[in-house]
Design a protein around this motif. Structure first.
Motif, PDB file in Angstrom:
ATOM      1  N   TYR A   1       0.840  -1.199   0.000  1.00 47.22           N
ATOM      2  CA  TYR A   1       0.000   0.000   0.000  1.00 47.22           C
ATOM      3  C   TYR A   1       0.872   1.245   0.000  1.00 47.22           C
ATOM      4  CZ  TYR A   1       0.887  -0.386   5.077  1.00 47.22           C
ATOM      5  OH  TYR A   1       1.470  -0.514   6.310  1.00 47.22           O
ATOM      6  N   MET A   2       0.265   2.342  -0.460  1.00 45.50           N
ATOM      7  CA  MET A   2       0.885   3.662  -0.383  1.00 45.50           C
ATOM      8  C   MET A   2       0.234   4.414   0.769  1.00 45.50           C
ATOM      9  SD  MET A   2       3.106   3.650  -2.876  1.00 45.50           S
ATOM     10  CE  MET A   2       3.603   5.377  -2.763  1.00 45.50           C
ATOM     11  N   ILE A   3       1.046   5.114   1.558  1.00 41.51           N
ATOM     12  CA  ILE A   3       0.509   5.833   2.708  1.00 41.51           C
ATOM     13  C   ILE A   3       1.306   7.099   2.961  1.00 41.51           C
ATOM     14  CG2 ILE A   3       1.931   4.525   4.364  1.00 41.51           C
ATOM     15  CD1 ILE A   3      -0.496   4.743   6.324  1.00 41.51           C
ATOM     16  N   ARG A   4       0.613   8.130   3.398  1.00 42.62           N
ATOM     17  CA  ARG A   4       1.261   9.336   3.923  1.00 42.62           C
ATOM     18  C   ARG A   4       0.392   9.885   5.045  1.00 42.62           C
ATOM     19  NH1 ARG A   4      -0.533  14.487   2.878  1.00 42.62           N
ATOM     20  NH2 ARG A   4      -2.179  14.737   1.316  1.00 42.62           N
TER      21      ARG A   4
ATOM     22  N   THR B   1       5.305  12.490   3.124  1.00 44.62           N
ATOM     23  CA  THR B   1       5.621  11.981   1.784  1.00 44.62           C
ATOM     24  C   THR B   1       4.992  10.611   1.577  1.00 44.62           C
ATOM     25  OG1 THR B   1       7.732  13.126   1.828  1.00 44.62           O
ATOM     26  CG2 THR B   1       7.495  11.365   0.217  1.00 44.62           C
ATOM     27  N   TRP B   2       4.414  10.395   0.412  1.00 44.84           N
ATOM     28  CA  TRP B   2       3.874   9.076   0.096  1.00 44.84           C
ATOM     29  C   TRP B   2       4.980   8.032   0.215  1.00 44.84           C
ATOM     30  CZ3 TRP B   2      -1.004   7.759  -0.072  1.00 44.84           C
ATOM     31  CH2 TRP B   2      -1.979   8.702  -0.422  1.00 44.84           C
ATOM     32  N   LYS B   3       4.628   6.905   0.775  1.00 45.55           N
ATOM     33  CA  LYS B   3       5.593   5.836   1.024  1.00 45.55           C
ATOM     34  C   LYS B   3       4.984   4.506   0.624  1.00 45.55           C
ATOM     35  CE  LYS B   3       8.250   3.880   4.910  1.00 45.55           C
ATOM     36  NZ  LYS B   3       8.560   4.071   6.356  1.00 45.55           N
ATOM     37  N   LEU B   4       5.754   3.694  -0.119  1.00 45.64           N
ATOM     38  CA  LEU B   4       5.326   2.341  -0.468  1.00 45.64           C
ATOM     39  C   LEU B   4       5.704   1.408   0.674  1.00 45.64           C
ATOM     40  CD1 LEU B   4       4.296   0.150  -2.450  1.00 45.64           C
ATOM     41  CD2 LEU B   4       6.632   0.034  -3.355  1.00 45.64           C
ATOM     42  N   VAL B   5       4.704   0.722   1.232  1.00 44.43           N
ATOM     43  CA  VAL B   5       4.943  -0.220   2.324  1.00 44.43           C
ATOM     44  C   VAL B   5       4.554  -1.612   1.856  1.00 44.43           C
ATOM     45  CG1 VAL B   5       4.375  -0.841   4.700  1.00 44.43           C
ATOM     46  CG2 VAL B   5       4.490   1.573   4.038  1.00 44.43           C
TER      47      VAL B   5
ATOM     48  N   VAL C   1      -4.025  -0.221  -2.342  1.00 40.31           N
ATOM     49  CA  VAL C   1      -3.862  -1.352  -1.427  1.00 40.31           C
ATOM     50  C   VAL C   1      -4.025  -2.649  -2.219  1.00 40.31           C
ATOM     51  CG1 VAL C   1      -4.614  -2.402   0.729  1.00 40.31           C
ATOM     52  CG2 VAL C   1      -4.873   0.069   0.382  1.00 40.31           C
ATOM     53  N   VAL C   2      -3.016  -3.520  -2.121  1.00 46.49           N
ATOM     54  CA  VAL C   2      -3.022  -4.786  -2.859  1.00 46.49           C
ATOM     55  C   VAL C   2      -2.621  -5.914  -1.910  1.00 46.49           C
ATOM     56  CG1 VAL C   2      -1.978  -6.110  -4.745  1.00 46.49           C
ATOM     57  CG2 VAL C   2      -2.409  -3.655  -5.028  1.00 46.49           C
ATOM     58  N   VAL C   3      -3.367  -7.011  -1.970  1.00 49.79           N
ATOM     59  CA  VAL C   3      -2.966  -8.242  -1.290  1.00 49.79           C
ATOM     60  C   VAL C   3      -2.930  -9.326  -2.353  1.00 49.79           C
ATOM     61  CG1 VAL C   3      -3.512  -9.931   0.492  1.00 49.79           C
ATOM     62  CG2 VAL C   3      -4.043  -7.513   0.871  1.00 49.79           C
ATOM     63  N   THR C   4      -1.761  -9.886  -2.635  1.00 51.43           N
ATOM     64  CA  THR C   4      -1.624 -10.830  -3.746  1.00 51.43           C
ATOM     65  C   THR C   4      -0.481 -11.791  -3.474  1.00 51.43           C
ATOM     66  OG1 THR C   4      -1.477 -10.980  -6.162  1.00 51.43           O
ATOM     67  CG2 THR C   4       0.002  -9.422  -5.070  1.00 51.43           C
ATOM     68  N   THR C   5      -0.424 -12.848  -4.251  1.00 52.77           N
ATOM     69  CA  THR C   5       0.698 -13.774  -4.140  1.00 52.77           C
ATOM     70  C   THR C   5       1.898 -13.194  -4.875  1.00 52.77           C
ATOM     71  OG1 THR C   5      -0.079 -14.932  -6.109  1.00 52.77           O
ATOM     72  CG2 THR C   5      -0.795 -15.794  -3.986  1.00 52.77           C
ATOM     73  N   GLY C   6       3.085 -13.536  -4.423  1.00 56.93           N
ATOM     74  CA  GLY C   6       4.297 -13.063  -5.093  1.00 56.93           C
ATOM     75  C   GLY C   6       4.506 -11.580  -4.890  1.00 56.93           C
TER      76      GLY C   6
END
Length: 733
Positions: free
Chosen positions: A401-404, A431-435, A464-469
């Protein structure tokens, strides 16, 4: 019925007379009785105080009052006291950057416009408070404009062959017209480690194709839409276009560039700032039966221009390709809604949809407001979404997910169903952050939570993504570009100019005195430099980015955009207790003026108590007087350490108010006496929710009854005991 020298009949357990002077007798508070109010003072003193005229009657200099603009507008009794007793009002908060500037940097003037109209009708002047301070700023906005630029990745998997670019061989790419040269340059892209294609036009370059790089053929699927995108900049102003091979019906489709005068133009403009170029090709753009297409980068319009294109961002995406990522959440984009997400725990308004302006990309984001910091109970503000199907036991999933956040914050994800899994606390910023968080499923997980109760603040969540790999699944990852120190200085300098110029211009005909710079000094007399703590959500240090001259700039701007006759002040606190701080402020005023700024006056706040050192107070006034500047007591109040003072404490408070005013008048020459502003009206809890709670620092009690301090203030202003001039017997009412 008339009485002379009346002493009220009160239970002896409540009163101890320690002096024949009724003004100094002590009154003990019954534990069951509560706060001693002005109505309970000895009758003769109450009678005297009631017969005083309004405070402004007793002085020729400006008598001001620091007030709440909202209370003034909404409370008739409060407003009546202010109107009757003072010449000038200072809005305590409503005129500050944090109150007036929104998330886009726009200024909302309405509240203060209405306030000024009301005070003007009552015959009051308004003192502008305050233009530049480190607190009460819209720090979220100011930090956002200097935050690193986060560039979203491509819209999908890149199907363009860029291997030859990354290898530096240009394999499958054609440098048809190289101009001065087309090459791959290391560490010249969007980030300090990324590659860039460098294309330099010749001294005689005049046609777009005079500098041309041709991409490899890209295989297409009939009926699909495609997107070409890349990031580009140039050393000087430049110009470019995309042209296409023979499989397009129009090899020069003037589309998706800037729309000028209602029609699409041929070329895009470039500058020294990175910008994205993007063009979409619809099925109708291709000739029937086409199985591929090829494009050219044409940058030869202008001579002697050097262009850089970031290698990692040049992409072709099939917008209709089957997704390579299967998201276990039904809605992770929040484009126009937050369907599927609900508040499990938190305030009623904790969850809402944020508009596109606060989204990472697309038309919306999830907004979560956590009101209370509770580091050990992150779940107290918790937002949830169910998975579209149970996770597969033993399979590794990536939560991405991206969050700030509008101030430094903290986020944790967790799962529901079966045995919960917990992500470690992750810091967030403006700042937007990829977690990314990887979990191995047990097969019992039913949904995902965002746990945001750890640190109070406002959070924005997107993609927001929940996925395999790998969660990215093919699209290029976002790129973060830090601004240089020089860029930050320019941006913040422009923000200061925008704020001050608009405030001074808007209020040029209604406000004629200002606190231009507030609280610039540290306690030891040195200048705040921005390294002090910035944990408050409304804290922003202008000096951190503009240096020592930030106040020079502020005073020059205030003078430039205001009136030449405006009185411009610098203001600070504890000058009476820290003489080194007073000395430092005076030296800073000298520095500001040595750099071309003009400071008309110095404000000393004087938030003091009964134990404040009187000798130091006198020395402060003497030092300030020696500057030759206008001197203002800008925020005078005297705290007692309780909201239930005894009569003796009230008498001491009155004496201290009188002493401060006496010393001001004695040591500040009349020509330098701008005036005194009393900070606050009454001891009402409505006025002390944030400032000096559980205190009694003001001239009226919680019920708007004059306190003994009213008499001390009036006597100080008048230079005598006004009540000694009262004639006739005191009358019981």
């Amino acid at each position: 019925m008339k009485y002379k020298y009346i002493i009220p009949i009160i239970a002896s357990s409540l009163m101890i007379l320690s002096s024949c002077d009724d003004n100094l007798m002590e009154w003990e508070k019954d534990p069951e009785h509560g706060v001693v109010t002005g109505a309970e003072l000895p009758l003769e003193l109450v009678e005297k105080i009631s017969r005083y005229e309004p405070l402004k009657t007793y002085t020729n200099f400006v008598l001001g009052n620091g007030i709440g603009a909202d209370l003034y507008m909404s409370d008739p009794a409060y407003r009546k006291l202010v109107n009757e007793n003072f010449d000038e009002v200072t809005p305590g908060y409503a005129m500050k950057h944090g109150a007036m500037v929104n998330a886009k940097g726009e200024i909302n003037f309405k509240t203060i416009d209405d306030f000024i109209a009301a005070t003007k009708a009552a015959g009051l002047k308004v003192f502008g408070h305050t233009l530049v301070w480190h607190s009460n700023q819209n720090a979220s906005y100011l930090n956002s404009i200097i935050a690193p630029t986060v560039i979203p990745g491509s819209s999908g998997t890149n199907i363009l062959d860029v291997a030859g670019l990354k290898a530096g061989t240009f394999a499958n790419w054609a440098r048809n017209n190289p101009g001065k040269g087309i090459s791959i340059v290391a560490n010249a892209g969007l980030t300090s480690t990324s590659q860039a294609i460098q294309l330099a036009s010749s001294a005689t370059s005049a046609q777009p194709y005079s500098l041309q790089l041709t991409a490899p053929n890209t295989t297409i699927v009939a009926g699909h839409n495609y997107e070409i995108s890349f990031y580009i900049k140039s050393d000087v102003a430049g110009k470019g276009r995309l042209s296409f091979g023979s499989t397009l019906t129009n090899q020069y489709p003037y589309k998706d560039w800037y729309n000028t005068g209602g029609s699409w133009v041929e070329a895009f403009a470039t500058s020294s700032q990175w910008q994205q170029v993007k063009i979409k090709l619809a099925p109708g753009d291709f000739k029937a039966g086409s199985t591929n297409f090829q494009f050219n980068l044409d940058l030869g319009y202008l001579p002697n221009v050097t262009y850089l294109i970031d290698v990692n961002t040049i992409a072709v995406v099939d917008l209709d390709a089957a997704p390579t990522v299967v998201n276990m959440l039904a809605n992770g984009k929040f484009d126009g809604n937050i369907t599927g997400w609900s508040k499990y725990n938190g305030a009623t308004d904790a969850l809402s949809l944020a508009a596109a302006a606060n989204a990472y990309e697309g038309s919306g984001a999830m907004k979560v407001v956590n009101a209370v910091t509770d580091t050990g109970n992150q779940w107290k503000t918790q937002i949830h979404s169910d998975f579209t199907a149970p996770l597969t036991a033993g399979t590794q999933y990536t939560v991405s997910y991206m969050i700030r956040s509008e101030a430094p914050g903290s986020v944790r994800c967790s799962t529901t169903g079966g045995t919960a899994q917990y992500q470690g606390d992750t810091a967030t910023s403006t700042t937007w952050k990829l977690v990314e968080w990887k979990i191995t499923a047990s097969g019992t997980e039913a949904g995902l939570n965002f746990d945001l109760g750890g640190v109070a603040g406002t959070y924005y969540i997107d993609n927001v993504v929940v996925t395999t790999g790998a969660a990215t699944g093919g699209p290029t990852a976002p790129i973060t570009i830090d601004k240089t120190a020089a860029e930050k200085t320019t941006i913040i300098g422009n923000a200061m100019q925008d704020w001050i110029s608009k405030m001074m211009t808007h209020y040029k005909t209604s406000v004629f005195a200002w606190d231009v710079v507030n609280e610039p000094m540290k306690e030891d007399g040195t200048l705040r430099n921005g390294t002090e703590g910035e944990t408050a959500t409304d804290h922003f240090s202008w000096a951190k980015y503009l240096g020592k001259d930030y106040a020079v700039t502020a005073f020059k701007l205030a003078r430039q955009y205001g009136n030449t006759t405006d009185k411009l002040f610098i203001n600070d606190y504890n000058l009476e207790s820290r003489l080194d701080k007073c000395d430092g402020l005076i030296e800073y005023v000298k520095y500001i003026e040595s750099k071309g700024g003009t400071v008309d006056g110095i404000g000393t706040q004087m938030h003091i108590s009964l134990t404040t050192d009187r000798d130091k107070m006198v020395q402060m006034f003497q030092k300030l007087a020696a500057t030759g500047k206008l001197i203002k007591i800008s925020e005078l109040d005297i705290r007692l350490g309780t909201n239930a003072p005894t009569v003796a404490q009230q008498a001491s408070q009155a004496e201290m108010y009188q002493y401060v005013i006496d010393m001001y008048k004695k040591h500040i020459p009349a020509a330098q006496q701008y005036g005194i502003t009393i900070w606050g009206v009454s001891d009402s809890v409505k006025e002390h929710e944030f400032w000096l709670p559980d205190e009694s620092p003001n001239l009226w009690d919680a019920n708007y009854v004059r306190k003994h301090a009213y008499k001390g203030t009036a006597d100080g202003l008048a230079g005598k005991d006004v009540s000694k001039d009262f004639s006739g017997e005191l009358v019981k009412k």
